[in-house]
Structures are given as structure tokens and as C-alpha cells.
Motif scaffolding. Sequence first.
Motif, PDB file in Angstrom:
ATOM      1  N   ASP A  59      41.593  31.930  34.100  1.00 16.18           N
ATOM      2  CA  ASP A  59      42.978  32.895  34.537  1.00 16.18           C
ATOM      3  C   ASP A  59      43.880  32.580  35.412  1.00 16.18           C
ATOM      4  O   ASP A  59      44.570  33.007  36.107  1.00 16.18           O
ATOM      5  CB  ASP A  59      41.958  34.188  34.519  1.00 16.18           C
ATOM      6  CG  ASP A  59      41.947  35.056  33.011  1.00 16.18           C
ATOM      7  OD1 ASP A  59      42.641  34.559  31.858  1.00 16.18           O
ATOM      8  OD2 ASP A  59      41.498  35.634  33.046  1.00 16.18           O
ATOM      9  N   LYS A  60      43.534  31.064  35.658  1.00 15.10           N
ATOM     10  CA  LYS A  60      44.063  30.561  36.710  1.00 15.10           C
ATOM     11  C   LYS A  60      45.779  29.311  36.299  1.00 15.10           C
ATOM     12  O   LYS A  60      45.555  29.026  35.808  1.00 15.10           O
ATOM     13  CB  LYS A  60      43.444  29.151  37.061  1.00 15.10           C
ATOM     14  CG  LYS A  60      41.342  29.927  37.940  1.00 15.10           C
ATOM     15  CD  LYS A  60      41.066  28.443  38.524  1.00 15.10           C
ATOM     16  CE  LYS A  60      39.965  29.723  38.709  1.00 15.10           C
ATOM     17  NZ  LYS A  60      38.776  28.187  39.782  1.00 15.10           N
ATOM     18  N   VAL A  61      46.575  30.748  37.452  1.00 12.20           N
ATOM     19  CA  VAL A  61      48.236  29.868  37.057  1.00 12.20           C
ATOM     20  C   VAL A  61      47.729  28.715  37.964  1.00 12.20           C
ATOM     21  O   VAL A  61      48.125  28.492  38.803  1.00 12.20           O
ATOM     22  CB  VAL A  61      48.956  30.719  37.029  1.00 12.20           C
ATOM     23  CG1 VAL A  61      50.213  30.590  36.856  1.00 12.20           C
ATOM     24  CG2 VAL A  61      48.972  32.049  36.582  1.00 12.20           C
TER      25      VAL A  61
ATOM     26  N   GLY B 144      43.365  36.850  36.824  1.00 11.51           N
ATOM     27  CA  GLY B 144      41.807  37.997  35.761  1.00 11.51           C
ATOM     28  C   GLY B 144      42.896  38.262  34.487  1.00 11.51           C
ATOM     29  O   GLY B 144      43.836  37.928  34.236  1.00 11.51           O
ATOM     30  N   THR B 145      41.866  39.815  34.082  1.00 13.41           N
ATOM     31  CA  THR B 145      42.446  39.729  32.741  1.00 13.41           C
ATOM     32  C   THR B 145      43.482  40.638  33.291  1.00 13.41           C
ATOM     33  O   THR B 145      43.316  42.011  34.088  1.00 13.41           O
ATOM     34  CB  THR B 145      41.183  40.663  32.341  1.00 13.41           C
ATOM     35  OG1 THR B 145      41.011  39.725  31.684  1.00 13.41           O
ATOM     36  CG2 THR B 145      41.519  41.245  30.918  1.00 13.41           C
ATOM     37  N   VAL B 146      44.498  40.565  32.522  1.00 11.87           N
ATOM     38  CA  VAL B 146      45.633  41.345  32.795  1.00 11.87           C
ATOM     39  C   VAL B 146      45.365  42.534  32.007  1.00 11.87           C
ATOM     40  O   VAL B 146      45.123  42.771  30.493  1.00 11.87           O
ATOM     41  CB  VAL B 146      47.018  40.301  31.664  1.00 11.87           C
ATOM     42  CG1 VAL B 146      48.180  41.716  31.633  1.00 11.87           C
ATOM     43  CG2 VAL B 146      47.594  39.322  32.580  1.00 11.87           C
ATOM     44  N   GLN B 147      45.943  43.396  32.421  1.00 14.23           N
ATOM     45  CA  GLN B 147      45.905  45.254  32.296  1.00 14.23           C
ATOM     46  C   GLN B 147      47.138  45.818  31.070  1.00 14.23           C
ATOM     47  O   GLN B 147      47.592  44.674  31.100  1.00 14.23           O
ATOM     48  CB  GLN B 147      45.689  46.074  33.357  1.00 14.23           C
ATOM     49  CG  GLN B 147      44.591  45.241  34.110  1.00 14.23           C
ATOM     50  CD  GLN B 147      44.841  46.413  35.589  1.00 14.23           C
ATOM     51  OE1 GLN B 147      45.643  47.332  35.914  1.00 14.23           O
ATOM     52  NE2 GLN B 147      44.126  46.026  36.428  1.00 14.23           N
ATOM     53  N   GLN B 148      46.225  46.623  29.808  1.00 14.99           N
ATOM     54  CA  GLN B 148      47.416  46.806  29.410  1.00 14.99           C
ATOM     55  C   GLN B 148      48.411  47.426  30.203  1.00 14.99           C
ATOM     56  O   GLN B 148      48.369  47.830  31.180  1.00 14.99           O
ATOM     57  CB  GLN B 148      46.794  47.986  28.093  1.00 14.99           C
ATOM     58  CG  GLN B 148      47.912  48.251  27.478  1.00 14.99           C
ATOM     59  CD  GLN B 148      46.862  48.634  26.210  1.00 14.99           C
ATOM     60  OE1 GLN B 148      46.424  49.553  26.757  1.00 14.99           O
ATOM     61  NE2 GLN B 148      48.313  49.632  25.412  1.00 14.99           N
TER      62      GLN B 148
END
Length: 148
Positions: A126-128, A72-76
Amino acid sequence: MLKKFMKNKKGFTLIELVVVVAILGVLALLIVPNVVNRVNEARDAVLEANVKVINNAIKMYYTIEGDYPDIGTVQQGSSKIEELIKVLKTNNKYLDNNDIDDKALDQLKKAESDGKIDVQTIEGTDKVTHITINSPSDSTSSEGTNSQ
């Protein structure tokens, strides 16, 4: 009388002590860099082993789920590696605390911020897919391209 006093006095002369200290100093100069280098080599070996564990967990995730883990979106204040570990540790299914503990996670986050490792994702998602370890020349050249 002075000769009699000197014959009974036991101990080392100042010159003998200076020679011994000088020899010990030379030995220390030869040994200390080797010890420091071994510590860095050990740290790099641990990092490499942790990356292999995570890459194996990603492969296991793909085998079972049929897709790569989505961070997902990496949070700050967070990092890609931290989000990936959270996904892989969900229900201790792919990783547990014995695989990657807090100390290992801190080392991985530092390595990511220093450019030593990269979290590879499928383009546009966002798939690693895996984690790569950069050689020292890779990290310096990638830093140069990022600053331009």
C-alpha cells in the motif's frame, strides 16, 4: 391625423426588436460554448497542479523517510487519495492545508472515482509511489477492461 400621430411617436418597430433579439441569440450561441470549455480547461489545470503538488510531497517524503508513504488498507467510505493526503499532512510535514484544502481534496476524490487519476502503489503493498493523470481515452479504455 394619423400621420401627425405617427410622426410624434418614438420607439422601435416589432421587426427591429426581433432582428436585435435574433442577433443577440446568435452571439450567445457562439460565446457560451467557449466559456463552458474554458471552465473545464481551468478545472483540469487545477487538478494537474494539485497532482504535481502531491507528487512533489511524495518525493519529499521518500527523500526524508527513505520509503514511500504507506496508506494502509483503505477504509470503506474513503479513497486512496484521501488516505494519502492524511499521511502527507501528518504534522504538516509534507503537505499543509494551504497546499491541498478541502475543496481540492473533494476534486481529487471525484477525479479518482471518475478514473481521471490513479494512485500508483508498489505491487503487493500500500506504498504510494506517485499519482498519474489519465487522458480521456485512457479512462474510457480502463473502464471497458474493468467491466469485462
